[in-house]
Design a protein around this motif. Sequence first.
Motif, PDB file in Angstrom:
ATOM      1  N   ILE A  47       0.862  -1.175   0.000  1.00  0.00           N
ATOM      2  CA  ILE A  47       0.000   0.000   0.000  1.00  0.00           C
ATOM      3  C   ILE A  47       0.900   1.226   0.000  1.00  0.00           C
ATOM      4  O   ILE A  47       1.760   1.372   0.878  1.00  0.00           O
ATOM      5  CB  ILE A  47      -0.934   0.005   1.220  1.00  0.00           C
ATOM      6  N   ALA A  48       0.714   2.095  -0.997  1.00  0.00           N
ATOM      7  CA  ALA A  48       1.660   3.195  -1.187  1.00  0.00           C
ATOM      8  C   ALA A  48       0.954   4.444  -1.689  1.00  0.00           C
ATOM      9  O   ALA A  48      -0.183   4.402  -2.167  1.00  0.00           O
ATOM     10  CB  ALA A  48       2.749   2.780  -2.177  1.00  0.00           C
ATOM     11  N   ALA A  55       5.549   4.220   0.918  1.00  0.00           N
ATOM     12  CA  ALA A  55       4.765   3.002   1.130  1.00  0.00           C
ATOM     13  C   ALA A  55       4.638   2.734   2.620  1.00  0.00           C
ATOM     14  O   ALA A  55       5.395   3.262   3.441  1.00  0.00           O
ATOM     15  CB  ALA A  55       5.426   1.815   0.432  1.00  0.00           C
ATOM     16  N   MET A  56       3.675   1.892   2.964  1.00  0.00           N
ATOM     17  CA  MET A  56       3.512   1.502   4.362  1.00  0.00           C
ATOM     18  C   MET A  56       4.760   0.791   4.847  1.00  0.00           C
ATOM     19  O   MET A  56       5.304  -0.077   4.166  1.00  0.00           O
ATOM     20  CB  MET A  56       2.286   0.596   4.534  1.00  0.00           C
ATOM     21  N   SER A  57       5.200   1.147   6.047  1.00  0.00           N
ATOM     22  CA  SER A  57       6.414   0.577   6.627  1.00  0.00           C
ATOM     23  C   SER A  57       6.092  -0.624   7.504  1.00  0.00           C
ATOM     24  O   SER A  57       4.955  -0.813   7.936  1.00  0.00           O
ATOM     25  CB  SER A  57       7.130   1.645   7.457  1.00  0.00           C
ATOM     26  N   VAL A  58       7.113  -1.412   7.786  1.00  0.00           N
ATOM     27  CA  VAL A  58       6.962  -2.530   8.722  1.00  0.00           C
ATOM     28  C   VAL A  58       6.856  -2.036  10.158  1.00  0.00           C
ATOM     29  O   VAL A  58       6.500  -2.804  11.055  1.00  0.00           O
ATOM     30  CB  VAL A  58       8.155  -3.512   8.605  1.00  0.00           C
ATOM     31  N   GLN A  59       7.154  -0.743  10.389  1.00  0.00           N
ATOM     32  CA  GLN A  59       7.127  -0.187  11.742  1.00  0.00           C
ATOM     33  C   GLN A  59       5.700   0.052  12.205  1.00  0.00           C
ATOM     34  O   GLN A  59       5.001   0.924  11.681  1.00  0.00           O
ATOM     35  CB  GLN A  59       7.918   1.123  11.798  1.00  0.00           C
ATOM     36  N   GLN A  60       5.261  -0.723  13.191  1.00  0.00           N
ATOM     37  CA  GLN A  60       3.938  -0.541  13.791  1.00  0.00           C
ATOM     38  C   GLN A  60       4.053   0.356  15.009  1.00  0.00           C
ATOM     39  O   GLN A  60       4.682  -0.002  16.001  1.00  0.00           O
ATOM     40  CB  GLN A  60       3.335  -1.890  14.192  1.00  0.00           C
ATOM     41  N   ASN A  61       3.455   1.546  14.918  1.00  0.00           N
ATOM     42  CA  ASN A  61       3.376   2.426  16.073  1.00  0.00           C
ATOM     43  C   ASN A  61       2.134   2.066  16.883  1.00  0.00           C
ATOM     44  O   ASN A  61       1.409   1.135  16.538  1.00  0.00           O
ATOM     45  CB  ASN A  61       3.341   3.885  15.614  1.00  0.00           C
ATOM     46  N   ASN A  64      -0.753   3.614  14.385  1.00  0.00           N
ATOM     47  CA  ASN A  64      -0.591   3.823  12.954  1.00  0.00           C
ATOM     48  C   ASN A  64       0.678   3.135  12.466  1.00  0.00           C
ATOM     49  O   ASN A  64       1.438   2.580  13.270  1.00  0.00           O
ATOM     50  CB  ASN A  64      -0.559   5.323  12.603  1.00  0.00           C
ATOM     51  N   ARG A  65       0.895   3.206  11.171  1.00  0.00           N
ATOM     52  CA  ARG A  65       2.112   2.682  10.558  1.00  0.00           C
ATOM     53  C   ARG A  65       2.912   3.824   9.949  1.00  0.00           C
ATOM     54  O   ARG A  65       2.351   4.742   9.334  1.00  0.00           O
ATOM     55  CB  ARG A  65       1.763   1.680   9.446  1.00  0.00           C
ATOM     56  N   ASP A  66       4.230   3.755  10.101  1.00  0.00           N
ATOM     57  CA  ASP A  66       5.111   4.716   9.446  1.00  0.00           C
ATOM     58  C   ASP A  66       5.033   4.555   7.937  1.00  0.00           C
ATOM     59  O   ASP A  66       4.595   3.522   7.418  1.00  0.00           O
ATOM     60  CB  ASP A  66       6.556   4.511   9.901  1.00  0.00           C
ATOM     61  N   ALA A  67       5.516   5.595   7.231  1.00  0.00           N
ATOM     62  CA  ALA A  67       5.697   5.535   5.785  1.00  0.00           C
ATOM     63  C   ALA A  67       7.185   5.450   5.487  1.00  0.00           C
ATOM     64  O   ALA A  67       8.000   6.033   6.210  1.00  0.00           O
ATOM     65  CB  ALA A  67       5.089   6.758   5.108  1.00  0.00           C
ATOM     66  N   GLN A 175      -4.148   6.721  -1.886  1.00  0.00           N
ATOM     67  CA  GLN A 175      -3.206   5.618  -1.847  1.00  0.00           C
ATOM     68  C   GLN A 175      -3.520   4.639  -2.981  1.00  0.00           C
ATOM     69  O   GLN A 175      -4.634   4.606  -3.487  1.00  0.00           O
ATOM     70  CB  GLN A 175      -3.241   4.882  -0.498  1.00  0.00           C
ATOM     71  N   GLN A 176      -2.513   3.909  -3.354  1.00  0.00           N
ATOM     72  CA  GLN A 176      -2.650   2.887  -4.385  1.00  0.00           C
ATOM     73  C   GLN A 176      -2.204   1.547  -3.824  1.00  0.00           C
ATOM     74  O   GLN A 176      -1.492   1.482  -2.818  1.00  0.00           O
ATOM     75  CB  GLN A 176      -1.809   3.232  -5.632  1.00  0.00           C
ATOM     76  N   ILE A 177      -2.626   0.496  -4.497  1.00  0.00           N
ATOM     77  CA  ILE A 177      -2.156  -0.842  -4.176  1.00  0.00           C
ATOM     78  C   ILE A 177      -1.277  -1.321  -5.319  1.00  0.00           C
ATOM     79  O   ILE A 177      -1.652  -1.222  -6.489  1.00  0.00           O
ATOM     80  CB  ILE A 177      -3.334  -1.821  -3.973  1.00  0.00           C
ATOM     81  N   TYR A 178      -0.112  -1.817  -4.967  1.00  0.00           N
ATOM     82  CA  TYR A 178       0.781  -2.464  -5.933  1.00  0.00           C
ATOM     83  C   TYR A 178       0.833  -3.944  -5.561  1.00  0.00           C
ATOM     84  O   TYR A 178       0.896  -4.292  -4.384  1.00  0.00           O
ATOM     85  CB  TYR A 178       2.166  -1.816  -5.887  1.00  0.00           C
ATOM     86  N   TRP A 179       0.807  -4.806  -6.547  1.00  0.00           N
ATOM     87  CA  TRP A 179       0.643  -6.232  -6.252  1.00  0.00           C
ATOM     88  C   TRP A 179       1.530  -7.096  -7.133  1.00  0.00           C
ATOM     89  O   TRP A 179       2.032  -6.671  -8.178  1.00  0.00           O
ATOM     90  CB  TRP A 179      -0.820  -6.637  -6.442  1.00  0.00           C
TER      91      TRP A 179
END
Length: 339
Positions: A47-48, A55-61, A64-67, A175-179
């Motif tokens: 998701i970007a 894009a959405m980061s692996v960092q879970q706050n 929310n999620r970081d970019a 936001q867009q989805i890339y797949w």
Amino acid sequence: MIFVKRSFLTFHLVLFLWFVPSMLIAQETFQLLTHASELQEGDEIVIANAEDSLAMSVQQNTNNRDATSVDIQDNQLFPSSSTQIIQLEGEPGKWLLHVGEGYLYAASSSSNSLRTDVGNVPNDNDRCTLAVGEGNIAIITFTGVNSHNSLRFNPNNGKPIFSCYSSKSSVKDNQQIYWRRGSRKPDAGLITTLSAFQDLEDGTTCKLFLPDMPQVRVVNLKNDTVMLSDDTGLVKFVGVMTNPVMKVDDHVAGYISGEKQSENGISLFVPTTKTNSNLLIIAAPITELPTDIRKMINEERITPSDDRIYTLSGKFAGQEIDSLPKGIYVRAGKKLIIK
């Protein structure tokens, strides 16, 4: 000491990259999603926000999620090591966004909150719908009880994040989805014994049938983790919610769909999203003889003095008690317990 010209190294680096097979590069490429109907279970998505190449980061706050920065060119996204790659589970209208440690979900009706449901047993709040609108804008809506349920990119005054917002929020979908196509999990179909389930490779899904015979019984339990055993094997069932609640020695029967996993050498049964574990039949300990044992007794006219011993599944186990391993048997129409 050996000296090598920098131009020589640069030339060979370029030459090496030029010869890297395009297939290897393509494996790290995500394509812009233009039609949600293209998605299937097992696909991977990112998701970007294409405008800012974030894009959405692996960092879970906490909420929310970081970019994180990514390279987006010609409708293709190239993830970085901190990009959250999401695996799709479930089906259209009931998608699950699996992120390794759990599932993304909208966590509030009063504030903007995107969290991770830690643990691999999904619930209704984890499910969402995915659609693609005008300009390839992705519309991601969680279908649980919380009303701040639209997953969106938020520039957030220079501190960009991904979170969940209500329909009245000033943060709009951008936001867009890339797949990319993922691999479907192997499906073993119908499995009828615990030992056959134990033999499956991890990651294999199946429909497990727990029959009346041989009897499958609860041998241990804690919260929603239950150890079930029959004459063929032992399996730990994780996240199997039942009504009534199971108790040790209860008899369990019915059909349940799930995935084979392993932990410390023990086979785990993890229910899938298509599972309704309430369909399982939970019965109190059964003391009557199995049907085939009754039939055997009637046909052979076993008398109380008959020394022949049978297992609960109806197999002849001999006539000598001393040679039997620990367990429950039937002799002369009565239950025999060897300790």
